[in-house]
Design a protein around this motif. Sequence first.
Motif, PDB file in Angstrom:
ATOM      1  N   ALA A  22       4.216  -0.880  -8.143  1.00  4.21           N
ATOM      2  CA  ALA A  22       4.637  -1.304  -6.802  1.00  4.21           C
ATOM      3  C   ALA A  22       4.997  -2.780  -6.760  1.00  4.21           C
ATOM      4  O   ALA A  22       5.942  -3.181  -6.067  1.00  4.21           O
ATOM      5  CB  ALA A  22       3.528  -1.004  -5.799  1.00  4.21           C
ATOM      6  N   LEU A  23       4.256  -3.607  -7.496  1.00  8.64           N
ATOM      7  CA  LEU A  23       4.476  -5.051  -7.490  1.00  8.64           C
ATOM      8  C   LEU A  23       5.459  -5.498  -8.565  1.00  8.64           C
ATOM      9  O   LEU A  23       5.664  -6.694  -8.750  1.00  8.64           O
ATOM     10  CB  LEU A  23       3.137  -5.777  -7.667  1.00  8.64           C
ATOM     11  N   ARG A  24       6.006  -4.542  -9.283  1.00  5.97           N
ATOM     12  CA  ARG A  24       7.015  -4.822 -10.312  1.00  5.97           C
ATOM     13  C   ARG A  24       6.508  -5.851 -11.320  1.00  5.97           C
ATOM     14  O   ARG A  24       7.194  -6.829 -11.642  1.00  5.97           O
ATOM     15  CB  ARG A  24       8.317  -5.298  -9.664  1.00  5.97           C
ATOM     16  N   ARG A  84      -8.776  -4.542   1.274  1.00  9.47           N
ATOM     17  CA  ARG A  84     -10.084  -4.854   0.676  1.00  9.47           C
ATOM     18  C   ARG A  84      -9.918  -5.448  -0.714  1.00  9.47           C
ATOM     19  O   ARG A  84     -10.670  -6.354  -1.105  1.00  9.47           O
ATOM     20  CB  ARG A  84     -10.947  -3.592   0.630  1.00  9.47           C
ATOM     21  N   LEU A  85      -8.947  -4.963  -1.486  1.00  2.00           N
ATOM     22  CA  LEU A  85      -8.700  -5.522  -2.817  1.00  2.00           C
ATOM     23  C   LEU A  85      -8.300  -6.997  -2.717  1.00  2.00           C
ATOM     24  O   LEU A  85      -8.824  -7.848  -3.442  1.00  2.00           O
ATOM     25  CB  LEU A  85      -7.609  -4.733  -3.537  1.00  2.00           C
ATOM     26  N   GLU A  86      -7.365  -7.297  -1.814  1.00  2.75           N
ATOM     27  CA  GLU A  86      -6.917  -8.687  -1.670  1.00  2.75           C
ATOM     28  C   GLU A  86      -8.029  -9.589  -1.136  1.00  2.75           C
ATOM     29  O   GLU A  86      -8.069 -10.778  -1.447  1.00  2.75           O
ATOM     30  CB  GLU A  86      -5.696  -8.764  -0.746  1.00  2.75           C
ATOM     31  N   GLN A  87      -8.893  -9.032  -0.317  1.00  2.91           N
ATOM     32  CA  GLN A  87      -9.965  -9.827   0.283  1.00  2.91           C
ATOM     33  C   GLN A  87     -11.240  -9.828  -0.554  1.00  2.91           C
ATOM     34  O   GLN A  87     -12.290 -10.273  -0.096  1.00  2.91           O
ATOM     35  CB  GLN A  87     -10.260  -9.306   1.692  1.00  2.91           C
ATOM     36  N   ALA A  88     -11.145  -9.343  -1.797  1.00  2.00           N
ATOM     37  CA  ALA A  88     -12.269  -9.353  -2.746  1.00  2.00           C
ATOM     38  C   ALA A  88     -13.455  -8.545  -2.239  1.00  2.00           C
ATOM     39  O   ALA A  88     -14.614  -8.893  -2.510  1.00  2.00           O
ATOM     40  CB  ALA A  88     -12.693 -10.794  -3.048  1.00  2.00           C
ATOM     41  N   SER A 116      -4.144   3.501   0.666  1.00  2.00           N
ATOM     42  CA  SER A 116      -4.316   3.207   2.088  1.00  2.00           C
ATOM     43  C   SER A 116      -4.231   1.700   2.298  1.00  2.00           C
ATOM     44  O   SER A 116      -4.611   0.908   1.425  1.00  2.00           O
ATOM     45  CB  SER A 116      -5.673   3.718   2.577  1.00  2.00           C
ATOM     46  N   THR A 117      -3.715   1.301   3.463  1.00  2.00           N
ATOM     47  CA  THR A 117      -3.624  -0.116   3.775  1.00  2.00           C
ATOM     48  C   THR A 117      -5.011  -0.746   3.794  1.00  2.00           C
ATOM     49  O   THR A 117      -5.204  -1.883   3.333  1.00  2.00           O
ATOM     50  CB  THR A 117      -2.936  -0.320   5.137  1.00  2.00           C
ATOM     51  N   ALA A 126       0.836  -1.206   0.000  1.00  2.00           N
ATOM     52  CA  ALA A 126       0.000   0.000   0.000  1.00  2.00           C
ATOM     53  C   ALA A 126       0.867   1.251   0.000  1.00  2.00           C
ATOM     54  O   ALA A 126       0.591   2.216  -0.728  1.00  2.00           O
ATOM     55  CB  ALA A 126      -0.926  -0.018   1.216  1.00  2.00           C
ATOM     56  N   GLN A 127       1.933   1.225   0.808  1.00  2.00           N
ATOM     57  CA  GLN A 127       2.838   2.372   0.848  1.00  2.00           C
ATOM     58  C   GLN A 127       3.497   2.606  -0.505  1.00  2.00           C
ATOM     59  O   GLN A 127       3.567   3.751  -0.990  1.00  2.00           O
ATOM     60  CB  GLN A 127       3.906   2.132   1.920  1.00  2.00           C
TER      61      GLN A 127
END
Length: 286
Positions: free
Chosen positions: A76-78, A56-60, A50-51, A44-45
């Motif tokens: 961010a995730l390259r 929420r994105l990861e938890q669908a 925001s964390t 998130a950083q």
Amino acid sequence: MNRRARRELGDFLRSRRERITPADVGLPAGPRRRTPGLRREEVAQLAFLSTEYYTRLEQARAHHPSLEVLTQLARALRLSDPERDHLHHLAGAPPLPPPGPSREVRQSLIDLLHRLPGAAAIVISATYEVIAWNALAAALMEDFSALPRRDRNLLRRAFLGPHRHGRCLYGLSDADAFTRTSAQHLRAAAARYPTDPEVTGLVQELLAGSAEFAHIWAAHDIAARPTPCKTFAHPLVGPISVNCDVLDIADRDQQLLIYTAPPGTPSEEALRLLSVVGTQRMGVPG
């Protein structure tokens, strides 16, 4: 996005997060971690989110992330280019086409250029800018490293450079075919990148400075492949006849051009001599 699509997106984000170490992104490892890879708050950083929203994105539990959010997550995730596209499709937001031709050459291609000691090879962008080359290509054509970026464009060199007044670019035997084909390829590139200022600027510069280019441009023809065989009139070693093989780098909209001489010919001997002489052209004009 339906529940299944959100779950697929969340699973993909988590899998990409878990493969990245803090050291990969310049973060301290910190205390012992319970899970591999980065923490959610670290992603998130890096993505300026925001964390809570990233969680929420990861938890669908989040709907329809914006293009800006997807771009930030991909950075961010390259993510690789295919992974970035996959992320967009999972989110129901197909990626936009790139605004302009890519000038970034994959390291594997650069390594390949230098593993071809008996061949002259260059990589050109969609606008015919030479963006990578090996030593033999520099000896055969010209030392591109000695040129400013704008002068590495073969279209600009052919239509606006010193070669246009009765001189052929690099003494090419198929100079007329090259100028026609390259201009036609630029027309196709201009259609793919209609808003890129470098592409539109190059077209306007060529239209204003070359009646020959303007004539070709007005025909609206789209070209096929360049001539497979050609001869360079080299000022130091004389004519060199070569085969020209073109490999498409589709994901970057680039082309790899490889010039090789038939084995056992004087042209092969001439290329071998050039590989020794290099770019020491003794004042020979480009």
